[in-house]
Motif scaffolding. Structure first.
Motif, mmCIF file in Angstrom:
data_model
loop_
_atom_site.group_PDB
_atom_site.id
_atom_site.type_symbol
_atom_site.label_atom_id
_atom_site.label_comp_id
_atom_site.label_asym_id
_atom_site.label_seq_id
_atom_site.Cartn_x
_atom_site.Cartn_y
_atom_site.Cartn_z
ATOM 1 N N MET A 116 0.825 -1.199 0.000
ATOM 2 C CA MET A 116 0.000 0.000 0.000
ATOM 3 C C MET A 116 0.861 1.251 0.000
ATOM 4 S SD MET A 116 -3.088 -0.788 -0.383
ATOM 5 C CE MET A 116 -3.700 0.868 -0.113
ATOM 6 N N GLY A 117 2.010 1.196 0.671
ATOM 7 C CA GLY A 117 2.925 2.331 0.670
ATOM 8 C C GLY A 117 3.437 2.630 -0.730
ATOM 9 N N CYS A 118 3.746 1.585 -1.490
ATOM 10 C CA CYS A 118 4.219 1.761 -2.875
ATOM 11 C C CYS A 118 3.126 2.359 -3.757
ATOM 12 C CB CYS A 118 4.678 0.421 -3.451
ATOM 13 S SG CYS A 118 6.183 -0.222 -2.693
ATOM 14 N N THR A 119 1.900 1.855 -3.627
ATOM 15 C CA THR A 119 0.809 2.378 -4.451
ATOM 16 C C THR A 119 0.481 3.823 -4.073
ATOM 17 O OG1 THR A 119 -0.859 1.454 -2.936
ATOM 18 C CG2 THR A 119 -0.196 0.102 -4.808
ATOM 19 N N LEU A 120 0.579 4.141 -2.780
ATOM 20 C CA LEU A 120 0.323 5.510 -2.347
ATOM 21 C C LEU A 120 1.393 6.449 -2.891
ATOM 22 C CD1 LEU A 120 -1.409 7.413 -0.644
ATOM 23 C CD2 LEU A 120 0.063 6.889 1.313
ATOM 24 N N TRP A 121 2.658 6.000 -2.906
ATOM 25 C CA TRP A 121 3.746 6.811 -3.451
ATOM 26 C C TRP A 121 3.498 7.093 -4.934
ATOM 27 C CZ3 TRP A 121 7.325 5.944 -7.353
ATOM 28 C CH2 TRP A 121 8.378 6.865 -7.429
ATOM 29 N N LEU A 122 3.047 6.091 -5.671
ATOM 30 C CA LEU A 122 2.746 6.288 -7.091
ATOM 31 C C LEU A 122 1.630 7.309 -7.275
ATOM 32 C CD1 LEU A 122 2.890 2.665 -8.548
ATOM 33 C CD2 LEU A 122 4.424 4.552 -9.095
ATOM 34 N N LEU A 123 0.618 7.238 -6.434
ATOM 35 C CA LEU A 123 -0.526 8.125 -6.561
ATOM 36 C C LEU A 123 -0.153 9.568 -6.244
ATOM 37 C CD1 LEU A 123 -3.539 8.179 -7.218
ATOM 38 C CD2 LEU A 123 -4.017 7.806 -4.800
ATOM 39 N N LEU A 124 0.812 9.761 -5.335
ATOM 40 C CA LEU A 124 1.210 11.108 -4.923
ATOM 41 C C LEU A 124 2.388 11.650 -5.720
ATOM 42 C CD1 LEU A 124 0.914 10.780 -1.029
ATOM 43 C CD2 LEU A 124 -0.751 11.741 -2.621
ATOM 44 N N HIS A 125 3.071 10.796 -6.478
ATOM 45 C CA HIS A 125 4.259 11.210 -7.206
ATOM 46 C C HIS A 125 3.847 11.797 -8.554
ATOM 47 C CE1 HIS A 125 8.532 11.402 -7.703
ATOM 48 N NE2 HIS A 125 8.521 10.679 -8.812
ATOM 49 N N ALA A 126 4.069 13.096 -8.732
ATOM 50 C CA ALA A 126 3.586 13.799 -9.923
ATOM 51 C C ALA A 126 4.146 13.221 -11.218
ATOM 52 C CB ALA A 126 3.919 15.286 -9.822
ATOM 53 N N ALA A 127 5.379 12.690 -11.170
ATOM 54 C CA ALA A 127 5.987 12.159 -12.396
ATOM 55 C C ALA A 127 5.229 10.948 -12.932
ATOM 56 C CB ALA A 127 7.447 11.796 -12.139
ATOM 57 N N ALA A 128 4.473 10.265 -12.066
ATOM 58 C CA ALA A 128 3.728 9.077 -12.491
ATOM 59 C C ALA A 128 2.329 9.420 -12.992
ATOM 60 C CB ALA A 128 3.630 8.078 -11.331
ATOM 61 N N TRP A 129 1.860 10.646 -12.769
ATOM 62 C CA TRP A 129 0.494 11.005 -13.139
ATOM 63 C C TRP A 129 0.175 10.836 -14.615
ATOM 64 C CZ3 TRP A 129 -0.475 16.091 -9.881
ATOM 65 C CH2 TRP A 129 -0.461 15.749 -8.529
ATOM 66 N N TYR A 131 1.100 8.667 -16.695
ATOM 67 C CA TYR A 131 0.935 7.247 -17.027
ATOM 68 C C TYR A 131 -0.239 6.628 -16.270
ATOM 69 C CZ TYR A 131 5.707 8.327 -18.385
ATOM 70 O OH TYR A 131 6.811 8.932 -18.918
ATOM 71 N N LEU A 132 -0.497 7.113 -15.045
ATOM 72 C CA LEU A 132 -1.551 6.530 -14.228
ATOM 73 C C LEU A 132 -2.879 7.261 -14.382
ATOM 74 C CD1 LEU A 132 0.439 5.920 -10.907
ATOM 75 C CD2 LEU A 132 -0.061 4.267 -12.700
ATOM 76 N N LEU A 133 -2.836 8.592 -14.344
ATOM 77 C CA LEU A 133 -4.058 9.386 -14.301
ATOM 78 C C LEU A 133 -4.310 10.168 -15.583
ATOM 79 C CD1 LEU A 133 -3.686 10.751 -10.649
ATOM 80 C CD2 LEU A 133 -4.848 8.670 -11.420
ATOM 81 N N GLY A 134 -3.373 10.111 -16.525
ATOM 82 C CA GLY A 134 -3.595 10.744 -17.817
ATOM 83 C C GLY A 134 -3.298 12.229 -17.878
ATOM 84 N N PHE A 135 -2.773 12.829 -16.810
ATOM 85 C CA PHE A 135 -2.442 14.252 -16.848
ATOM 86 C C PHE A 135 -1.256 14.512 -15.928
ATOM 87 C CE2 PHE A 135 -4.775 14.069 -12.923
ATOM 88 C CZ PHE A 135 -4.274 15.093 -12.141
ATOM 89 N N THR A 136 -0.700 15.705 -16.050
ATOM 90 C CA THR A 136 0.348 16.132 -15.136
ATOM 91 C C THR A 136 0.065 17.565 -14.736
ATOM 92 O OG1 THR A 136 2.744 16.282 -14.793
ATOM 93 C CG2 THR A 136 1.893 17.017 -16.918
ATOM 94 N N ALA A 137 0.755 18.036 -13.699
ATOM 95 C CA ALA A 137 0.604 19.419 -13.248
ATOM 96 C C ALA A 137 1.882 20.179 -13.575
ATOM 97 C CB ALA A 137 0.323 19.460 -11.748
ATOM 98 N N THR A 138 1.733 21.376 -14.119
ATOM 99 C CA THR A 138 2.872 22.194 -14.533
ATOM 100 C C THR A 138 2.769 23.579 -13.910
ATOM 101 O OG1 THR A 138 3.022 21.024 -16.655
ATOM 102 C CG2 THR A 138 4.093 23.173 -16.520
ATOM 103 N N ARG A 139 3.900 24.047 -13.384
ATOM 104 C CA ARG A 139 3.931 25.386 -12.779
ATOM 105 C C ARG A 139 4.478 26.387 -13.791
ATOM 106 N NH1 ARG A 139 8.001 28.075 -10.044
ATOM 107 N NH2 ARG A 139 7.313 29.723 -8.613
ATOM 108 N N ILE A 140 3.798 27.510 -13.916
ATOM 109 C CA ILE A 140 4.177 28.534 -14.884
ATOM 110 C C ILE A 140 5.264 29.426 -14.289
ATOM 111 C CG2 ILE A 140 3.374 30.460 -16.290
ATOM 112 C CD1 ILE A 140 2.229 27.728 -17.067
#
Length: 275
Positions: A116-129, A131-140
Motif C-alpha cells: 500500500m505504501g508503494c501504491t500511495l507513493w505512485l498516486l502522490l508522485h507527480a511524475a507518475a500522473w 501514465y496513471l491518471l492521464g495528466f500532469t501538473a505544470t507550474r508557470i
C-alpha cells in the motif's frame, strides 16, 4: 464403557480446527480508514482486501485513459473514489471482524502495508500522473503567456496525439520547459505583419496577443514549417521567448496541452479553462 468409543471420541476432539479469535470491529474500522483494504485484511478477508484495492486502481487507470481527471472536477472524482473505497474498507471490515475465519500474522500486515505504501507513493508522485491518471501538473514561470497564464499558476496538462493552432502547450527546449500557444503546424506558412498573425496568407488578427509595442512583436518574416514542426507564440508578445527567437519546435518536443488552472495566487482564476 467401551474402549473403542472412548478412543474414537478422543481422536475426533484432537483433529478439530482451533477456533480463530474474533477481531475487534473498532480496530478493523480504523485500519480500513488508514489504508484501503487493511480493515478487511485484519478481519481475515485478504482476497476481498486485494480485490477492493485492484478495483480502485482499475477505476483510476480507466479514468486516466479516458481523460476525465485533468481538471478540478476530475480531482474531486479521484478524491471521491478514494474516500468511497476507504468507507467500504472500514465498514465491511468492522462488520466482518467478529466472524473472522483466518487470522493474519504480523508478516501479512507488514507485506500489505509495504504494498500500500508503494501504491500511495505512485498516486502522490507527480511524475507518475501522466501514465496513471492521464495528466500532469505544470507550474508557470515568467509572464510570457500573460494574462492567459500568470507566473506561479499551476495548470493541468494532458497529452494529445495532435496539437492545433490556438492550443496552449508545454514543450521542451534546451533551456528548459516552456508553455506557449501553437500558432502554426507542419506544412503551414506563418508571418507577422503590423502585429497581426498571417497563417497560410489568412489574417488572424492579433491572435491572443495582449501587448505588442516592441518592433519584434510587430513584424516577423514569412516562414514555412517542416512536416514535424510547430511555431510557438506567447500571448504577452513583448515579453515572450518563443519561436521568433528559438525557431520552430519539433513535434516530438511537445509534452502536453494545458487545459485548466489548478491553482493561482489570484483566487478568481482557479478552475479557469485555458483556451
Amino acid at each position: 464403557m467401551h474402549p473403542a468409543s472412548t478412543i474414537s471420541s478422543s481422536s475426533s476432539t484432537d483433529t478439530e480446527t482451533p477456533a480463530v479469535k474474533p477481531a475487534k470491529p473498532w480496530l478493523a474500522f480504523i485500519f480500513g480508514a488508514v489504508f484501503t483494504g487493511w480493515g478487511l485484511l485484519y478481519a481475515g478477508r485478504p482476497r476481498a482486501a486485494i480485490s477492493l484495492v485492484a478495483g480502485l486502481w482499475a477505476c483510476l487507470l480507466i479514468g486516466g485513459r479516458v481523460g476525465i481527471f485533468g481538471s478540478l472536477k476530475g480531482l474531486s472524482i479521484i478524491f471521491g473514489l478514494v474516500v468511497f473505497a476507504k468507507c467500504i474498507s472500514s465498514i465491511s471490515g468492522a462488520l466482518l471482524a467478529r466472524r473472522r475465519v483466518w487470522r493474519p500474522t504480523l508478516r501479512n500486515h507488514l507485506f500489505y502495508l509495504a504494498g500500500m505504501g508503494c501504491t500511495l507513493w505512485l498516486l502522490l508522485h507527480a511524475a507518475a500522473w501522466p501514465y496513471l491518471l492521464g495528466f500532469t501538473a505544470t507550474r508557470i514561470t515568467g509572464n510570457g503567456m500573460a494574462p492567459t497564464l500568470m507566473e506561479d499558476d499551476t495548470v493541468s496538462c494532458i497529452a494529445r496525439s495532435q496539437y492545433d493552432p490556438g492550443d496552449v502547450v508545454a514543450y521542451e527546449q534546451l533551456a528548459g520547459d516552456y508553455v506557449k500557444r501553437v500558432a502554426a503546424r507542419g506544412g503551414d506558412t506563418v508571418e507577422l505583419v503590423s502585429g497581426n498573425l498571417r497563417l497560410n496568407d489568412h489574417n488572424l488578427g492579433l491572435f491572443y496577443a495582449s501587448t505588442q509595442a516592441q518592433p519584434y512583436s510587430q513584424t516577423f518574416e514569412r516562414t514555412s514549417l517542416g512536416a514535424d514542426q510547430l511555431f510557438m507564440l506567447g500571448d504577452n508578445r513583448d515579453n515572450s521567448r518563443d519561436s521568433r527567437f528559438d525557431g520552430p519546435v519539433m513535434a516530438d518536443r511537445i509534452k502536453c496541452k494545458v487545459t485548466e488552472i489548478f491553482y493561482s495566487r489570484h483566487q478568481n482564476r482557479i478552475g479557469m479553462r485555458v483556451d
